[in-house]
Design a protein around this motif. Structure first.
Motif, PDB file in Angstrom:
ATOM      1  N   ASP A  69       0.805  -1.210   0.000  1.00  9.61           N
ATOM      2  CA  ASP A  69       0.000   0.000   0.000  1.00  9.61           C
ATOM      3  C   ASP A  69       0.843   1.268   0.000  1.00  9.61           C
ATOM      4  O   ASP A  69       0.326   2.356  -0.235  1.00  9.61           O
ATOM      5  CB  ASP A  69      -0.915   0.018   1.236  1.00  9.61           C
ATOM      6  N   LYS A  70       2.147   1.115   0.262  1.00  8.66           N
ATOM      7  CA  LYS A  70       2.992   2.292   0.428  1.00  8.66           C
ATOM      8  C   LYS A  70       4.105   2.413  -0.603  1.00  8.66           C
ATOM      9  O   LYS A  70       4.558   3.519  -0.889  1.00  8.66           O
ATOM     10  CB  LYS A  70       3.620   2.279   1.831  1.00  8.66           C
ATOM     11  N   ASP A  72       6.164   0.530  -4.249  1.00  5.55           N
ATOM     12  CA  ASP A  72       6.107  -0.438  -5.341  1.00  5.55           C
ATOM     13  C   ASP A  72       7.517  -0.914  -5.663  1.00  5.55           C
ATOM     14  O   ASP A  72       8.292  -0.188  -6.298  1.00  5.55           O
ATOM     15  CB  ASP A  72       5.459   0.207  -6.572  1.00  5.55           C
ATOM     16  N   LYS A 154      -1.313   6.462 -14.777  1.00  3.59           N
ATOM     17  CA  LYS A 154      -2.229   6.776 -13.686  1.00  3.59           C
ATOM     18  C   LYS A 154      -3.606   6.193 -13.975  1.00  3.59           C
ATOM     19  O   LYS A 154      -4.020   6.092 -15.122  1.00  3.59           O
ATOM     20  CB  LYS A 154      -2.351   8.296 -13.502  1.00  3.59           C
ATOM     21  N   GLU A 161      -7.177   9.385  -7.788  1.00  6.45           N
ATOM     22  CA  GLU A 161      -6.183   8.462  -8.309  1.00  6.45           C
ATOM     23  C   GLU A 161      -6.095   7.208  -7.443  1.00  6.45           C
ATOM     24  O   GLU A 161      -6.113   7.279  -6.214  1.00  6.45           O
ATOM     25  CB  GLU A 161      -4.807   9.131  -8.381  1.00  6.45           C
ATOM     26  N   LYS A 163      -3.849   3.823  -6.563  1.00  6.63           N
ATOM     27  CA  LYS A 163      -2.466   3.351  -6.642  1.00  6.63           C
ATOM     28  C   LYS A 163      -2.414   1.986  -7.327  1.00  6.63           C
ATOM     29  O   LYS A 163      -3.118   1.064  -6.927  1.00  6.63           O
ATOM     30  CB  LYS A 163      -1.852   3.261  -5.248  1.00  6.63           C
ATOM     31  N   LYS A 214     -10.096  -2.785  -7.367  1.00  6.12           N
ATOM     32  CA  LYS A 214      -9.834  -1.352  -7.412  1.00  6.12           C
ATOM     33  C   LYS A 214     -10.749  -0.597  -8.365  1.00  6.12           C
ATOM     34  O   LYS A 214     -11.056   0.576  -8.120  1.00  6.12           O
ATOM     35  CB  LYS A 214      -8.373  -1.113  -7.808  1.00  6.12           C
TER      36      LYS A 214
END
Length: 237
Positions: A69-70, A72, A154, A161, A163, A214
């Protein structure tokens, strides 16, 4: 020199992994439990994480979910578990690969090399596209309330947006650029992961499910990325 963090509570295995990776030219740090791994990864400027699932403190599953989640970057899970459900769960939480103990250290090194090379290529593609943004106009593919910006990598849903790790975005982008066409799992695997990737087409299913979570209004009844039973997946436009 790439920097790798090994999180493994079995000291013998951890030292074996470290030795083989260092001989192969990598800088390696080792941690024996799951406490604080996310902060260490974020602040340590690591290029890849080798993560045991069964750890004291915090499990590898929790760490993987939190890190993905933070940040990549490649996550390679290592575990004694051999059940398919454990593999699917690990990949579903964002792991890039899965290797079962006992394993050949040379295979571990080969997988690390393959993932680092692929992430480097994906990052270069993304950076090159952003650099060219002023020259080549942004292409935006809109599907309902979801917009996919192919040049700046994106995804926007309802104005916000979302992720997307590089590989998820690459898969979504490929389907969006080839709408209403059915692709088999095998074809998607070869296209997105490549022939040199150590894995199987089940990886595609896991990533499709993550994308659906998502972008779909109801991931259990997907309307954008449809499963065509016995054939593969199709993005509907």
């Amino acid at each position: 020199m790439a920097k790798i963090l090994v999180v493994e509570d079995d000291e013998e295995i951890a030292l074996l992994e470290r030795d083989y990776l260092e001989v192969s030219g990598y800088e390696v740090d080792v941690k024996a439990d799951g406490n604080g791994v996310t902060d260490i990864v974020i602040n340590g400027n690591y290029d890849l994480l080798i993560l045991d699932l069964m750890l004291p403190g915090v499990s590898g599953y929790e760490i993987c979910r939190d890190i993905r989640d933070k940040i990549d970057f490649p996550i390679l899970m290592v575990t004694a578990k051999t059940e398919t459900i454990d593999k699917i769960r690990g990949l579903g939480l964002g792991a890039d690969d899965y290797i079962v103990k006992p394993f050949d250290p040379a295979e571990l090194v080969a997988r690390v090399q393959a993932h680092l090379k692929r992430y480097e290529r994906l990052i270069h593609i993304s950076n090159d596209q952003e650099a060219d943004e002023g020259i080549v106009s942004e292409r935006t593919i809109t599907i309902g309330n979801v917009s996919i910006m192919t040049k700046s990598w994106k995804v926007i849903k309802d104005g916000e947006e979302i992720k997307f790790p590089h590989r998820e975005f690459e898969l979504l982008k490929f389907l969006a650029l080839n709408p209403n066409i059915v692709f088999s799992k095998e074809a998607l695997f070869e296209k997105i992961w490549g022939y040199d990737y150590v894995g199987d087409s089940a990886t595609v299913t896991v990533h499709v499910n993550r994308i659906r979570e998502k972008i779909e209004e109801d991931p259990k009844n997907p309307q954008i990325i449809e499963t065509v039973w016995g054939a593969g997946y199709r993005l509907n436009m």
